[in-house]
Design a protein around this motif. Structure first.
Motif, PDB file in Angstrom:
ATOM      1  N   SER A 195     -29.520   6.784  10.542  1.00  0.00           N
ATOM      2  CA  SER A 195     -28.157   6.981  10.077  1.00  0.00           C
ATOM      3  C   SER A 195     -28.017   6.521   8.648  1.00  0.00           C
ATOM      4  O   SER A 195     -28.765   5.687   8.162  1.00  0.00           O
ATOM      5  N   THR A 242     -29.622   3.663  13.987  1.00  0.00           N
ATOM      6  CA  THR A 242     -29.502   2.499  13.112  1.00  0.00           C
ATOM      7  C   THR A 242     -30.366   1.397  13.699  1.00  0.00           C
ATOM      8  O   THR A 242     -30.839   1.510  14.823  1.00  0.00           O
ATOM      9  N   GLU A 280     -31.948  -1.826   3.395  1.00  0.00           N
ATOM     10  CA  GLU A 280     -30.534  -1.517   3.241  1.00  0.00           C
ATOM     11  C   GLU A 280     -30.022  -1.858   1.854  1.00  0.00           C
ATOM     12  O   GLU A 280     -28.958  -1.381   1.449  1.00  0.00           O
ATOM     13  N   ASP A 304     -19.828  -2.388  17.702  1.00  0.00           N
ATOM     14  CA  ASP A 304     -18.484  -2.049  17.231  1.00  0.00           C
ATOM     15  C   ASP A 304     -18.003  -0.721  17.809  1.00  0.00           C
ATOM     16  O   ASP A 304     -16.794  -0.523  17.998  1.00  0.00           O
ATOM     17  N   MET A 305     -18.919   0.190  18.081  1.00  0.00           N
ATOM     18  CA  MET A 305     -18.535   1.453  18.708  1.00  0.00           C
ATOM     19  C   MET A 305     -17.893   1.192  20.065  1.00  0.00           C
ATOM     20  O   MET A 305     -16.898   1.826  20.428  1.00  0.00           O
ATOM     21  N   ASN A 335     -28.960  -1.716  13.344  1.00  0.00           N
ATOM     22  CA  ASN A 335     -27.900  -2.723  13.269  1.00  0.00           C
ATOM     23  C   ASN A 335     -27.205  -2.800  14.631  1.00  0.00           C
ATOM     24  O   ASN A 335     -26.421  -1.922  14.989  1.00  0.00           O
ATOM     25  N   GLN A 351     -33.906  -0.642  17.168  1.00  0.00           N
ATOM     26  CA  GLN A 351     -32.495  -0.460  17.499  1.00  0.00           C
ATOM     27  C   GLN A 351     -32.185  -1.049  18.871  1.00  0.00           C
ATOM     28  O   GLN A 351     -31.174  -1.737  19.044  1.00  0.00           O
ATOM     29  N   GLU A 387     -24.878  -4.841  15.684  1.00  0.00           N
ATOM     30  CA  GLU A 387     -23.427  -5.029  15.586  1.00  0.00           C
ATOM     31  C   GLU A 387     -22.724  -3.702  15.313  1.00  0.00           C
ATOM     32  O   GLU A 387     -21.602  -3.471  15.781  1.00  0.00           O
ATOM     33  N   TYR A 388     -23.357  -2.847  14.537  1.00  0.00           N
ATOM     34  CA  TYR A 388     -22.796  -1.520  14.271  1.00  0.00           C
ATOM     35  C   TYR A 388     -22.616  -0.756  15.581  1.00  0.00           C
ATOM     36  O   TYR A 388     -21.577  -0.132  15.819  1.00  0.00           O
ATOM     37  N   MET A 389     -23.631  -0.836  16.455  1.00  0.00           N
ATOM     38  CA  MET A 389     -23.527  -0.170  17.745  1.00  0.00           C
ATOM     39  C   MET A 389     -22.489  -0.845  18.635  1.00  0.00           C
ATOM     40  O   MET A 389     -21.729  -0.176  19.352  1.00  0.00           O
ATOM     41  N   ALA A 428     -25.498   4.918   5.564  1.00  0.00           N
ATOM     42  CA  ALA A 428     -24.243   4.266   5.193  1.00  0.00           C
ATOM     43  C   ALA A 428     -23.584   5.088   4.097  1.00  0.00           C
ATOM     44  O   ALA A 428     -24.233   5.814   3.370  1.00  0.00           O
ATOM     45  N   GLN A 437     -21.293   7.358  20.148  1.00  0.00           N
ATOM     46  CA  GLN A 437     -20.387   6.902  19.092  1.00  0.00           C
ATOM     47  C   GLN A 437     -18.990   7.516  19.241  1.00  0.00           C
ATOM     48  O   GLN A 437     -17.984   6.814  19.102  1.00  0.00           O
TER      49      GLN A 437
END
Length: 614
Positions: free
Chosen positions: A17, A524, A121, A532-533, A526, A563, A528-530, A19, A507
């Protein structure tokens, strides 16, 4: 004297993915913190582009005082503010990406710019789009890179570059003059037109990779370049071990390219972008990023084991008897399952109306699309069936897994046998496509990334209503409310780019799906990114289950497993690692020696089918 080191590795298609790119306003603010703005101004000025492509601001023009107008595309991470130095990656295109081929043709045709982002990143990616592969373009590339080093806060110990095909020739001319600008270089399917002394003087690490029978160059020019540098290093008194740290010669056999779907070895050089061993080598120089990633993966493994051990200590004998668990290892597909069964289900063609993906919300261009639907043996309108949506990967379409009604593929046989033997529950299987206006859309990596990200619109508004409004499922109606109520009877699965589509379905469509089965394609690293979904959706940890799989010799394995590890390591329990959905919502199995191939895709799908709704 060692002259040639041949490495044989495999690679195919992948995913990750992006950013969002930093805004022009953010970049203007950063100039106060950049290194030498006055020097940059003396080198030339920039007219910024006005459009973005996959996070890249495209068709910027550097008006060089010495070299004239130079077109380029650039990606700035949102986190870049000029206060700390970032890495710089310069990707030089092949013939198909030169400027006369069209604006951003290099980004549309090649994946190096996008794949690089998974390794760091904190990295700016610069994609010059030059006019040819000769000295003028080399001089322009040098001028543009010097400008970036002056204008932006770049860590000069982390400046990387690749040169593919004709632009490998250009980069050899660049390195003949300014090898000192770079930390490491990747030379792909090309030849060396420049000299070697400047490279040998600074001990620039170079990875040479080419097909053994490259249709355009052959492998001989690459071998000669490698040997020339090798001899210079020997003359300097370097040992074999020291030279091997600086030079790698990787002559790929023909199968390396055909297994990726490339029509030729030279074209297949573009797929080196997906080879994590090669790209990892490049970005391992001058940076501790790779080491950090390995540490994170180890920590993720340890946390995953700790979570599993903690959950196992709380397990009761009663739950152990009643819980539907995944096995500890992947179950092999019985050989007999690959042949037609005695009780056969049916494949049917489903056509439905949707809108062109890029302008979907504007509803400008109507499309009629096709999906292949599997109905189990004995299908009846009096019975409600769960629905398993299965997305294809790159270079494929909706017929890739099930085939067609007239020419079914092995997956149909596997479903027929599994249902007949009671190891797979009777279900409807739907194979759609994210291809948009052409069946060839999935052959473009960057386009496929966009289409899989957009696909949720068509999936929820058009495909699912067409399927579940036609066949007998648990959906009482096909409104969004009706689909949300029946989400427990719906799953989405995919391998490679189909896995990327699966993550995007997670997502955007968690309201409508309970089960997700991605394999060998990450979104990703990350966690935390997942997480947050899930948090943003309002769902709890026990509202979904993810079964993931990959092979240890799959080029996508490292990033995919990273991941999963990152998700398992999220501290608030959004993701809970367990082999069943009573105690957790995330499970991963790996195939020892498994590669990025259709054989292993079927293995992962089969294991998911055995478990789900059992």
């Amino acid at each position: 004297m060692k002259k040639v080191t041949a490495l044989l590795m495999m690679s195919l298609f992948l995913s990750f993915s992006l950013a969002a790119c930093g805004t022009a306003e953010q970049r203007e603010e950063t100039e106060q913190a950049d290194t030498e703005p006055a020097l940059a101004d003396s080198l030339g000025t920039v007219t910024e582009g006005t459009e973005y492509y996959q996070g890249f601001l495209i068709d910027n023009v550097f008006h060089s005082v010495s070299e004239g107008d130079i077109h380029y595309h650039v990606y700035f991470p949102d986190s870049y503010d000029g206060s700390e130095p970032y890495a710089l990656y310069v990707t030089m295109p092949g013939y198909g990406g030169l400027y006369f081929q069209g604006v951003a043709a290099n980004l549309e045709d090649e994946a190096f710019a996008f794949e690089a982002l998974k390794y760091n990143e904190q990295m700016i990616v610069l994609a010059p789009q030059l006019q040819d592969w000769h000295q003028t373009s080399a001089d322009q590339a040098i001028a543009l890179i010097e400008y970036f080093l002056a204008r932006y806060n770049i860590d000069t110990d982390r400046v990387y570059a690749d040169g593919y095909s004709g632009e490998g020739e250009t980069m050899s001319l660049v390195l003949s003059e300014r090898a000192d600008l770079f930390t490491a270089y990747l030379n792909v399917s090309s030849q060396w037109d420049g000299t070697f002394e400047a490279v040998a003087e600074v001990h620039l690490p170079i990875y040479f990779v080419v097909g053994s029978n490259d249709e355009y160059y052959g492998s001989e020019p690459t071998i000669e370049a490698y040997n020339s540098l090798y001899e210079l290093y020997e003359q300097q008194g370097l040992s074999e071990e020291e030279i091997d740290e600086l030079l790698v010669l990787d002559i790929k056999e023909h199968e390396y390219f055909t297994e990726q779907g490339a029509s030729s070895e030279h074209e297949g050089g573009a797929y080196v972008a997906y080879d994590e061993e090669i790209m990892g080598w490049l970005f391992s120089h001058g940076s501790d990023m790779v080491v950090e990633n390995e540490i994170e993966e180890v920590n993720g493994d340890a946390e995953m084991e700790e979570i599993t051990e903690t959950e196992e200590t709380t397990e009761t004998a009663e739950s152990a008897e009643n819980v539907n668990r995944f096995p500890d290892e992947l179950e092999a597909i019985p050989e007999a399952y690959l042949t037609p069964a005695s009780l056969q289900g049916e494949l049917v063609d489903l056509y439905y109306e949707t809108w062109e993906s890029m302008t979907y919300e504007e509803e400008i261009q109507a499309l009629t699309k096709h999906a292949v639907v599997y109905l189990p043996y004995g299908y009846s309108e009096e019975t409600q069936y769960p629905v398993f949506y299965l997305m294809h990967g790159g270079w494929s379409d909706e017929t890739g897994y099930l085939g067609t009604p007239d020419a079914p593929n092995e997956l149909k046989n596997i479903l027929d046998h599994g249902i007949e033997d009671g190891v797979i529950q009777p279900m409807i299987v739907v194979c759609p496509t994210y291809n948009n206006e052409s069946q060839d859309d999935s052959a473009s990596y960057s386009l496929a990334l966009t289409l899989t990200d957009n696909y949720h619109n068509e999936l929820i508004n058009d495909l699912i209503p067409a399927v579940e409004g036609t066949y007998s499922t648990f959906a009482k109606d096909t409104t969004t409310e009706g689909l949300a109520v029946s989400r427990d009877s719906r799953a989405f699965c995919g391998f490679s780019m189909g896995s990327v589509a699966t993550w995007h379905t997670f997502q955007y469509c968690l309201d409508y799906f309970r089960y997700f089965m991605p394999s060998s394609g990450n979104l990703t690293t990350n966690g935390e990114y997942m997480a947050d979904m899930v948090r943003d959706s309002g769902h709890e940890w026990d509202d979904f289950f993810i079964f993931a799989a990959s092979g240890t010799n799959d080029f996508a394995y490292s990033s995919f497993k990273a991941q999963i590890d990152a998700m398992a390591a999220v501290e608030d329990g959004t993701f809970r690692y367990a082999d069943n959905e009573t105690e957790g919502n995330l499970y991963f199995l790996e195939a020892e020696g498994g590669t990025h191939s259709g054989e292993y895709a079927l293995l992962y799908i089969y294991n998911g089918l055995r478990w789900i709704w059992s």
